[in-house]
Design a protein around this motif. Structure first.
Motif, mmCIF file in Angstrom:
data_model
loop_
_atom_site.group_PDB
_atom_site.id
_atom_site.type_symbol
_atom_site.label_atom_id
_atom_site.label_comp_id
_atom_site.label_asym_id
_atom_site.label_seq_id
_atom_site.Cartn_x
_atom_site.Cartn_y
_atom_site.Cartn_z
ATOM 1 N N LEU A 133 0.854 -1.185 0.000
ATOM 2 C CA LEU A 133 0.000 0.000 0.000
ATOM 3 C C LEU A 133 0.887 1.231 0.000
ATOM 4 O O LEU A 133 1.792 1.353 0.824
ATOM 5 C CB LEU A 133 -0.904 -0.001 1.243
ATOM 6 N N THR A 134 0.645 2.156 -0.931
ATOM 7 C CA THR A 134 1.396 3.413 -0.993
ATOM 8 C C THR A 134 0.438 4.576 -0.765
ATOM 9 O O THR A 134 -0.603 4.675 -1.417
ATOM 10 C CB THR A 134 2.092 3.570 -2.359
ATOM 11 N N VAL A 135 0.793 5.447 0.171
ATOM 12 C CA VAL A 135 -0.063 6.595 0.498
ATOM 13 C C VAL A 135 0.845 7.776 0.813
ATOM 14 O O VAL A 135 1.967 7.600 1.291
ATOM 15 C CB VAL A 135 -0.982 6.246 1.697
ATOM 16 N N MET A 167 -8.562 -1.452 2.570
ATOM 17 C CA MET A 167 -8.273 -1.106 1.177
ATOM 18 C C MET A 167 -9.410 -1.627 0.296
ATOM 19 O O MET A 167 -9.676 -2.826 0.249
ATOM 20 C CB MET A 167 -6.945 -1.727 0.759
ATOM 21 N N LEU A 168 -10.068 -0.702 -0.427
ATOM 22 C CA LEU A 168 -11.235 -1.028 -1.237
ATOM 23 C C LEU A 168 -11.031 -0.517 -2.663
ATOM 24 O O LEU A 168 -10.148 0.308 -2.910
ATOM 25 C CB LEU A 168 -12.487 -0.397 -0.611
ATOM 26 N N PRO A 169 -11.837 -0.986 -3.613
ATOM 27 C CA PRO A 169 -11.644 -0.585 -5.014
ATOM 28 C C PRO A 169 -11.724 0.913 -5.273
ATOM 29 O O PRO A 169 -11.075 1.412 -6.194
ATOM 30 C CB PRO A 169 -12.769 -1.325 -5.741
ATOM 31 N N ASP A 170 -12.502 1.657 -4.462
ATOM 32 C CA ASP A 170 -12.654 3.089 -4.739
ATOM 33 C C ASP A 170 -12.074 4.008 -3.670
ATOM 34 O O ASP A 170 -12.058 5.222 -3.839
ATOM 35 C CB ASP A 170 -14.130 3.430 -4.963
ATOM 36 N N HIS A 171 -11.572 3.432 -2.565
ATOM 37 C CA HIS A 171 -10.976 4.291 -1.543
ATOM 38 C C HIS A 171 -10.246 3.457 -0.492
ATOM 39 O O HIS A 171 -10.392 2.227 -0.433
ATOM 40 C CB HIS A 171 -12.042 5.165 -0.860
ATOM 41 N N LEU A 172 -9.472 4.148 0.326
ATOM 42 C CA LEU A 172 -8.863 3.575 1.521
ATOM 43 C C LEU A 172 -9.612 4.135 2.724
ATOM 44 O O LEU A 172 -9.701 5.356 2.893
ATOM 45 C CB LEU A 172 -7.381 3.944 1.617
ATOM 46 N N ARG A 186 -12.321 8.366 4.703
ATOM 47 C CA ARG A 186 -12.206 7.707 3.394
ATOM 48 C C ARG A 186 -11.338 8.564 2.480
ATOM 49 O O ARG A 186 -11.630 9.732 2.255
ATOM 50 C CB ARG A 186 -13.587 7.493 2.779
ATOM 51 N N ASN A 187 -10.250 7.957 2.004
ATOM 52 C CA ASN A 187 -9.297 8.626 1.123
ATOM 53 C C ASN A 187 -9.523 8.095 -0.288
ATOM 54 O O ASN A 187 -9.188 6.952 -0.593
ATOM 55 C CB ASN A 187 -7.866 8.349 1.591
ATOM 56 N N LYS A 191 -6.590 3.605 -4.002
ATOM 57 C CA LYS A 191 -7.522 2.558 -4.414
ATOM 58 C C LYS A 191 -6.801 1.223 -4.526
ATOM 59 O O LYS A 191 -5.584 1.168 -4.677
ATOM 60 C CB LYS A 191 -8.176 2.931 -5.753
ATOM 61 N N SER A 192 -7.575 0.152 -4.447
ATOM 62 C CA SER A 192 -7.005 -1.186 -4.534
ATOM 63 C C SER A 192 -7.879 -2.050 -5.430
ATOM 64 O O SER A 192 -9.110 -2.011 -5.335
ATOM 65 C CB SER A 192 -6.905 -1.814 -3.141
ATOM 66 N N GLU A 193 -7.244 -2.820 -6.307
ATOM 67 C CA GLU A 193 -8.014 -3.694 -7.194
ATOM 68 C C GLU A 193 -8.748 -4.768 -6.406
ATOM 69 O O GLU A 193 -9.852 -5.181 -6.768
ATOM 70 C CB GLU A 193 -7.089 -4.345 -8.229
#
Length: 378
Positions: A133-135, A167-172, A186-187, A191-193
């Motif tokens: 995860l990169t933020v 980690m979700l498809p449209d936000h962290l 919610r950021n 995003k995560s596949e």
């Protein structure tokens, strides 16, 4: 071995790393900082049984040789923390374990800890299970800062004792809750596949909060495998054990429709709370809020000591007049950790959760804080 380093650089690094080391350790070497010198860089490590923090600093000159040594935490910290900015020359005799620190007007002499080579290793990530995860550092620092207060201190449900990163498809989503209050950020930039998640314990979260610089250009890389995480930031890295277990469904407790909206100046609200809280019951800290159009009335009393307090705050309220109770300390914490001038309280009725949100959400983020009501004794 001889090396030269800035006193301020060394003191700042050691002060941060000292927060990792616990008071009592079964191994004397764990009461020490581990120093590893190579050319013009020095890596400093501090560890306990659950966390390891590593910082790399630049030396002012190339060291006379490479090697490792260990010095008791408080000994070296006390030696350098009061020094003004200046070059320090440190001489280490690795045969006799003597250390001499020379500075502008004096010198310190003490003994290093034997057995630096026995400093325990930390667990490695399992490559086949590792997720990355990169933020950006500012977002992560802000998310930790505004949510860590809501974590619990439970033995029965240890999963509540940390910050949940989902980690979700449209936000962290970054979530913390103790069952009475909840914070969810919610950021939408991250995003995560596939869905992945982990629970970061409170101590490494606090350590990260202390070291992350709020620089938009800095990035934090988090690698985790379900049991441990390795978090790399510009000045070093943190290795930590994660809390294992299933985090509760946090979205299910956040109401979707709270029709009554109270808009208020955050500092005026927080100030009124601070003034009347000393007059509330010490055991419950209950504050009664009477809400009607244009006015919020805060009331506190303690029937055991015959004390009471009342204060009115101007607000904008669109909804049904109501009386609702909250734990005053929890509401005060929420207001302290929202940095916006104007906040909105969204309510349904005196028995359902209240949402506290900034009047204007930051770009690419959605911040929601929740507080459970307390039953009023009418």
């Amino acid at each position: 071995m001889t090396l030269t380093i800035s006193s301020t650089t060394l003191a700042n690094s050691l002060t941060t790393l000292a927060k990792v080391i616990v008071g009592k350790n079964s191994m004397p070497i764990m009461d020490c900082f581990l120093f590893e010198v190579n050319n013009n860089k020095m890596t400093i490590t501090a560890s306990d049984s659950e966390n390891r923090m590593i910082t790399t600093v630049e030396l002012l000159d190339e060291a006379s040789e490479s090697g490792i040594f260990a010095i008791q935490c408080q000994t070296i910290l006390n030696a350098v923390k009061e020094l003004p900015e200046q070059p320090l020359t440190i001489d280490i005799n690795r045969e006799t374990y003597t250390v001499e620190v020379n500075y502008q007007n004096g010198k310190y002499k003490f003994t290093a800890q034997q057995g630096a080579e026995e400093y325990p290793d930390f667990l490695d990530l399992l490559p086949e299970n590792t997720i990355t995860l990169t933020v950006d550092a500012k977002s992560l620092s802000d998310d930790i800062s505004r949510s860590i207060f809501a974590t619990a201190n439970e033995e029965i449900r240890p999963v509540m004792n940390g910050i949940y990163l989902d980690m979700l498809p449209d936000h962290l989503a970054v979530v913390a809750s103790d069952g009475h209050k909840l914070v969810r950020t919610r950021n939408f930039k991250v995003k995560s596949e596939e869905k992945h998640s982990f629970i970061l314990p409170k101590k490494p979260a606090s350590l990260l909060k202390a070291v992350l610089q709020k620089n938009e250009e800095d990035e934090v890389v988090i690698k985790f495998d379900g049991k441990i995480a390795v978090i790399t930031y510009p000045d070093g890295e943190l290795h930590c054990r994660l809390i294992e277990g299933r985090y509760p469904n946090y979205n299910s407790v956040i109401p979707k429709d709270n029709p009554n909206q109270l808009t208020i100046d955050r500092q005026a609200f927080a100030g009124a709370l601070r003034r009347i809280l000393p007059f509330a019951s010490e055991s419950s800290c209950q504050i009664r809020m009477h809400i009607e159009m244009g006015k919020l009335v805060l009331l506190a009393d303690d029937i055991d000591f015959y004390t009471s307090a009342k204060e009115e705050v101007i607000c904008d309220y669109n909804g049904t007049p109501m009386d609702i109770g909250f734990k005053g300390t929890s509401m005060s914490e929420i207001l302290t950790n929202l940095e916006w001038d104007i906040v909105i309280l969204e309510l349904a009725d005196p028995s359902r959760p209240c949402l506290v949100i900034p009047a204007e959400q930051p770009e690419n983020e959605d911040i929601t804080m929740l507080i459970m009501p307390m039953l009023l004794n009418d």
